[in-house]
Design an enzyme around this catalytic site. Structure first.
Site, PDB file in Angstrom:
ATOM      1  N   ARG A  65      12.647  -9.933 -40.088  1.00  0.00           N
ATOM      2  CA  ARG A  65      11.609  -9.658 -41.076  1.00  0.00           C
ATOM      3  C   ARG A  65      11.888  -8.344 -41.767  1.00  0.00           C
ATOM      4  O   ARG A  65      12.184  -7.350 -41.116  1.00  0.00           O
ATOM      5  CB  ARG A  65      10.233  -9.617 -40.389  1.00  0.00           C
TER       6      ARG A  65
ATOM      7  N   ARG B  31       6.842  -2.751 -34.492  1.00  0.00           N
ATOM      8  CA  ARG B  31       7.205  -3.441 -35.737  1.00  0.00           C
ATOM      9  C   ARG B  31       8.682  -3.210 -36.011  1.00  0.00           C
ATOM     10  O   ARG B  31       9.083  -2.126 -36.420  1.00  0.00           O
ATOM     11  CB  ARG B  31       6.349  -2.906 -36.888  1.00  0.00           C
TER      12      ARG B  31
ATOM     13  N   SER C  49       0.092 -15.464 -32.272  1.00  0.00           N
ATOM     14  CA  SER C  49      -0.614 -15.946 -33.438  1.00  0.00           C
ATOM     15  C   SER C  49      -0.541 -17.475 -33.447  1.00  0.00           C
ATOM     16  O   SER C  49       0.529 -18.050 -33.579  1.00  0.00           O
ATOM     17  CB  SER C  49       0.050 -15.363 -34.689  1.00  0.00           C
TER      18      SER C  49
ATOM     19  N   ARG D 215       8.280  -6.783 -28.576  1.00  0.00           N
ATOM     20  CA  ARG D 215       6.903  -6.305 -28.687  1.00  0.00           C
ATOM     21  C   ARG D 215       6.155  -6.425 -27.349  1.00  0.00           C
ATOM     22  O   ARG D 215       5.406  -5.520 -26.975  1.00  0.00           O
ATOM     23  CB  ARG D 215       6.140  -7.058 -29.774  1.00  0.00           C
TER      24      ARG D 215
ATOM     25  N   GLU E 251      -1.529  -7.145 -31.613  1.00  0.00           N
ATOM     26  CA  GLU E 251      -1.233  -8.573 -31.703  1.00  0.00           C
ATOM     27  C   GLU E 251       0.079  -8.921 -31.011  1.00  0.00           C
ATOM     28  O   GLU E 251       1.113  -8.328 -31.270  1.00  0.00           O
ATOM     29  CB  GLU E 251      -1.151  -8.969 -33.187  1.00  0.00           C
TER      30      GLU E 251
END
Length: 429
Positions: free
Chosen positions: A261, A276, A353, A392, A350
């Site tokens: 990403r 991130r 998802s 993460r 988070e």
RNA sequence: GGAGAGGUGGCAGAGUGGCCGAUUGCGCCGCCUUGCUAAGGCGGUGUACCGGAAACGGUACCGGGGGUUCGAAUCCCCCCCUCUCCGCCA
């Protein structure tokens, strides 16, 4: 992609859905699509009639004598020119309609909370206790660097910010969580998949990431390929363009892949540590099933439960939130996020998802099945959820299971994946 | 990267300019024959869009996009994919 008939039948609901998602320009696409649809439908009958005449005349022409032929030929050339003009118009209208329809967001379910962004997501439940450590808590990145497990400086020099090297036991733990995740899901009946991470635009478009997500995507222009941001893209696209048999459904996949990403527009946000990053590994669950809303909703609950099982096995406190309209993506009808407690963030972050789409992705992908009763083909329903994303997940694992001396306790569930070790790291000064 | 062969309906596989939206087989649906099973006979069975209450009618679609032609699955060009052989390579 929604069925154009849904827009015709209830344009207000579709517009309201886009506004609930805080996408006013996408709401406008509803009206542009309907306008184009009306123009197209006004054009088609006359065009079809013209083509019909042309077709018949052409057929007759083959049987005429050479003398008669010459005369009719001239007429047919005229018709040909007329048809060409209308066909050009038709082509343009279809392309424009397709483009506008692709912009129209999926309609959020009524249960999706109102809200402008992630601060207005609604907590559904919590699990686990946020314990009092009784000693100074080290943020995961400080701890990992002190243990010699992490080098972000050299990674940045080499590859730019938001990159990392993992070493030693943290590299092993990283792999352990992924393998645990796959085993968990295989035990629950999911088929393991190792998908391509480079895909054509078609897969990005089909899953709803394009148009709109181009800036988030690494692209290999020379080959016209995109690096996936999630295995959802290749796995949901797997049977795109196909006609499945109802007997083959549901299909349940668990895919491990690298994810990439660009994180454009996030400068200065979550700059610390492993939260991130541009590249990570993720185990993703994907379900493809029949067009039945109740079943989709049940699947949704199941894939959330799968993720909760993992966090519970990792002994990590978390909460489940219902994502509000403004934080919901274009293709989703409803989404739950799961957030694990991260001491260094002094809050929940988070980690998962879980989305349901109904037939929105399947329409774009032309992913269909033939019902058992032999009726018309229907578009499938699709869903997906994270099982685990690492590094993460290493944030709460390191931070929650650290001990006063800087070593890290390994939850029992992960010990088999670390050759039975219950603690990693050395005592720090 | 080089050479060749291919991509046709749920699947297999014919079809080289009008008789083709497409032979045939399998699968599927209906009916019939038959103690059961197996086998057989007859008929039906692509998708999308437009019109229609429906029956039905029309149009488009033979990997994708352009072109030639009154007319294209069929001829020409570009692209994608698959297979075989050669080269290179983790």
């Amino acid at each position: 992609m929604l069925d154009i008939k849904v827009l015709r039948d209830d344009p207000g609901a579709v517009r309201a859905g886009a506004l609930k998602k805080r996408l006013p320009d996408r709401a406008a696409a509803v009206d542009r699509a309907l306008q184009l649809d009306a123009e197209l439908r006004a054009l088609l009958p006359s065009l079809d009639a013209l083509r019909s005449g042309q077709k018949q005349a052409s057929k007759a022409l083959g049987k005429l004598s050479p003398a008669e032929r010459e005369q009719h030929l001239q007429q047919q050339k005229q018709v040909k020119a007329e048809v060409a003009v209308l066909e050009e118009r038709e082509k343009q209208l279809r392309a424009d309609l397709e483009a506008q329809l692709a912009l129209v967001p999926n309609v959020p379910d009524p249960e999706v909370p109102e809200g402008k962004d992630d601060t207005e997501n609604v907590e559904v439940r919590r699990w686990g206790e946020v314990r009092d450590f009784g000693f100074p808590v080290r943020p995961h990145d400080e701890l990992a660097e002190a243990q010699g497990w992490l080098d972000q400086q050299r990674a940045s020099d080499m590859s730019g910010s938001r990159n990392y090297f993992l070493f030693g036991d943290l590299a092993l733990l990283h792999d352990a969580v992924l393998r645990f995740a796959i085993d968990l899901m295989v035990d629950r009946g999911f088929v393991p998949v190792d998908p391509p991470v480079l895909v054509r635009d078609k897969a990005m478009y089909g899953t709803g990431f394009f148009p709109g997500g181009e800036e988030q995507t690494y692209r290999c222009e020379k080959d016209g390929l995109n690096l996936i941001g999630t295995a959802e893209v290749p796995v949901t696209s797997l049977h795109g363009g196909e006609m499945l048999a109802e007997e083959d459904l549901p299909k349940r996949f668990v895919a491990r892949s690298g994810c990439f990403r660009r994180e454009a527009g996030t400068y200065g946000k979550d700059t610390r540590g492993l939260y991130r990053v541009h590249q990570f590994q993720k185990v993703e669950q994907v379900i493809v099933d029949v067009a039945d809303r109740e079943r989709s909703i049940r699947h949704h609950a199941h894939i959330v439960d799968n993720a909760e099982a993992l966090l519970q096995a990792f002994e990590l406190p978390y909460r489940v939130v219902a994502v509000c309209g403004g934080d919901l993506g274009v293709p989703q009808a409803m989404k739950y996020d799961i957030e694990a407690w991260m001491p260094s963030r002094k809050g929940y972050g988070e980690t998962h998802s879980a989305s349901r789409f109904y037939d929105y992705q399947a329409r774009r992908l032309v992913l269909r099945y033939r019902p058992k009763d032999g009726g018309k083909p229907l578009f499938c329903h699709t869903l997906n959820n994270t099982v685990v994303a690492s590094p993460r997940i290493l944030i709460p694992l390191l931070e929650m299971h650290q001990q006063p001396d800087g070593t890290v306790r390994v939850p029992a569930a992960l010990q088999p994946y670390l050759r039975g070790r219950s603690v990693i790291g050395k005592a720090l000064a």
